[in-house]
Design a protein around this motif. Structure first.
Motif, PDB file in Angstrom:
ATOM      1  N   CYS A 165      -3.676   3.784   2.932  1.00  0.00           N
ATOM      2  CA  CYS A 165      -3.662   2.343   3.208  1.00  0.00           C
ATOM      3  C   CYS A 165      -4.560   1.577   2.236  1.00  0.00           C
ATOM      4  CB  CYS A 165      -4.081   2.059   4.647  1.00  0.00           C
ATOM      5  SG  CYS A 165      -5.807   2.435   5.052  1.00  0.00           S
ATOM      6  N   GLN A 166      -5.439   2.276   1.558  1.00  0.00           N
ATOM      7  CA  GLN A 166      -6.373   1.628   0.649  1.00  0.00           C
ATOM      8  C   GLN A 166      -5.932   1.682  -0.809  1.00  0.00           C
ATOM      9  OE1 GLN A 166      -9.125  -0.189   1.909  1.00  0.00           O
ATOM     10  NE2 GLN A 166      -7.712   0.200   3.615  1.00  0.00           N
ATOM     11  N   LYS A 184      -3.443   0.208  -3.245  1.00  0.00           N
ATOM     12  CA  LYS A 184      -2.470  -0.866  -3.467  1.00  0.00           C
ATOM     13  C   LYS A 184      -1.704  -0.584  -4.758  1.00  0.00           C
ATOM     14  CE  LYS A 184      -4.056  -3.128   0.046  1.00  0.00           C
ATOM     15  NZ  LYS A 184      -3.658  -2.558   1.292  1.00  0.00           N
ATOM     16  N   SER A 226       0.845  -1.198   0.000  1.00  0.00           N
ATOM     17  CA  SER A 226       0.000   0.000   0.000  1.00  0.00           C
ATOM     18  C   SER A 226       0.881   1.249   0.000  1.00  0.00           C
ATOM     19  CB  SER A 226      -0.917   0.017   1.219  1.00  0.00           C
ATOM     20  OG  SER A 226      -0.178   0.255   2.401  1.00  0.00           O
TER      21      SER A 226
END
Length: 107
Positions: free
Chosen positions: A87-88, A90, A23
């Motif tokens: 964090c979301q 990728k 991420s």
């Protein structure tokens, strides 16, 4: 490897060769990039990894989920249409060269 450039609030940029599948948040934290905290470790339980996706990359990164919207309500910096939880995001080969801008404050 996928290159990601983090642009700090003061304009200073840091480019990192990241692992595919990682991420944006984990890459920043593991390389000590100031401006990404990631208190929850990437479980989408906080907004301390808030970033702004560069306008040129907004379509490639995709839209944020309803859960992301909910978490961003707790962000300490202004939320815009380019706000994402890092964090979301990728990293894929299609995101090679991604640029994200960091807010002034995360906590």
């Amino acid at each position: 490897m996928v290159k990601v450039t983090y642009v700090a609030h003061d304009g200073e940029s840091t480019t990192i060769d990241a692992e595919e599948g990682a991420s944006v948040m984990k890459t920043a934290v593991s390389h000590d990039v100031d401006g990404i905290v990631g208190e929850c470790g990437g479980s989408m339980m906080c907004a301390t990894c808030h970033c702004y996706v560069d306008e040129a990359w907004a379509d490639k990164v995709g839209t944020r989920s309803d859960d992301e919207d909910d978490m961003l309500e707790g962000a300490t910096s202004e939320v815009t249409d380019r706000s994402r939880l890092s964090c979301q995001i990728k990293l894929t080969p299609e995101l090679d060269g991604l640029v994200v801008h960091l807010p002034e404050d995360q906590i």
